[in-house]
Design an enzyme around this catalytic site. Sequence first.
Site, mmCIF file in Angstrom:
data_model
loop_
_atom_site.group_PDB
_atom_site.id
_atom_site.type_symbol
_atom_site.label_atom_id
_atom_site.label_comp_id
_atom_site.label_asym_id
_atom_site.label_seq_id
_atom_site.Cartn_x
_atom_site.Cartn_y
_atom_site.Cartn_z
ATOM 1 C CB CYS A 31 -0.995 -0.024 1.164
ATOM 2 S SG CYS A 31 -0.253 0.061 2.811
ATOM 3 C CG ASN A 50 4.233 -1.694 5.292
ATOM 4 O OD1 ASN A 50 5.348 -2.043 5.621
ATOM 5 N ND2 ASN A 50 3.238 -2.541 5.272
ATOM 6 C CB CYS A 86 -3.784 1.777 7.024
ATOM 7 S SG CYS A 86 -3.553 3.214 8.100
ATOM 8 N NE ARG A 87 -4.461 1.640 1.657
ATOM 9 C CZ ARG A 87 -4.193 2.334 0.574
ATOM 10 N NH1 ARG A 87 -5.056 2.304 -0.427
ATOM 11 N NH2 ARG A 87 -3.102 3.056 0.482
ATOM 12 C CB SER A 88 0.125 -3.460 2.908
ATOM 13 O OG SER A 88 0.985 -2.544 3.539
ATOM 14 C CG ASP A 106 -5.413 5.106 2.734
ATOM 15 O OD1 ASP A 106 -5.475 4.680 3.907
ATOM 16 O OD2 ASP A 106 -4.428 5.692 2.265
HETATM 17 P P1 4NP Z 1 -1.827 2.900 4.061
HETATM 18 O O1 4NP Z 1 -2.467 4.268 4.593
HETATM 19 O O2 4NP Z 1 -1.226 3.204 2.708
HETATM 20 O O3 4NP Z 1 -2.989 1.987 3.972
HETATM 21 O O4 4NP Z 1 -0.786 2.470 5.081
HETATM 22 C C1 4NP Z 1 -1.746 5.461 4.690
HETATM 23 C C2 4NP Z 1 -0.895 5.654 5.745
HETATM 24 C C3 4NP Z 1 -0.191 6.838 5.864
HETATM 25 C C4 4NP Z 1 -0.357 7.830 4.907
HETATM 26 C C5 4NP Z 1 -1.207 7.618 3.841
HETATM 27 C C6 4NP Z 1 -1.897 6.445 3.733
HETATM 28 N N1 4NP Z 1 0.335 9.039 5.055
HETATM 29 O O5 4NP Z 1 0.132 9.935 4.219
HETATM 30 O O6 4NP Z 1 1.135 9.202 5.968
#
Ligand code: 4NP
Length: 162
Positions: free
Chosen positions: A15, A18, A20-22, A130
């Site tokens: 993702c 790294n 939340c989703r993954s 997300d």
């Molecule tokens: P992820 O979510 O890609 O599912 O881990 C996010 C986590 C952090 C950020 C964006 C999306 N960020 O902008 O910090």
Amino acid sequence: MLDDTKKRPAILFLCLGNICRSPLAEGAARAAFARAGIEALLDSAGTGDWHVGHPPDARAQAEARRRGTDISDLRARQLSPGDFTRFDLILAADESNLHDARAIRPAGATAELRLMLDLLPGRAGEGVTDPYYGEADGFATTWDDVDAVAVALVAEFSPSSG
Ligand code: 4NP
């Protein structure tokens, strides 16, 4: 003894951050493969480097825990060119992750690169939403999606599925 004629599947969930989703996808897959008794190399990574070394978002940890899976020991890392030969399959959460992964895909890459939801009937081409910027209940939806992906992966890699 491990049967080397049947190499264990190596799957990387990808993702943006790294956190939340993954990691939720990795946690769901670890649980699903363990339930099925199938050995697999499972990992997750982000295309971005902002959260390298961080544990999953507290809301993601809480949702995983609610579903019976502890992901607190996972630590974020960034996708690297070596991942494209180390893993058989890299599953991206959304189209943007797919685009960013293609940009660093090295010559000689052997990993197949797909969207996570391509594995679910009727969901091909969709991204996993997300939940990072939203309310906590977004994490429940994310878990439902990535858990369905994990179950589909186990079915695909079950010995009986040929
Ligand atoms: P992820 O979510 O890609 O599912 O881990 C996010 C986590 C952090 C950020 C964006 C999306 N960020 O902008 O910090």
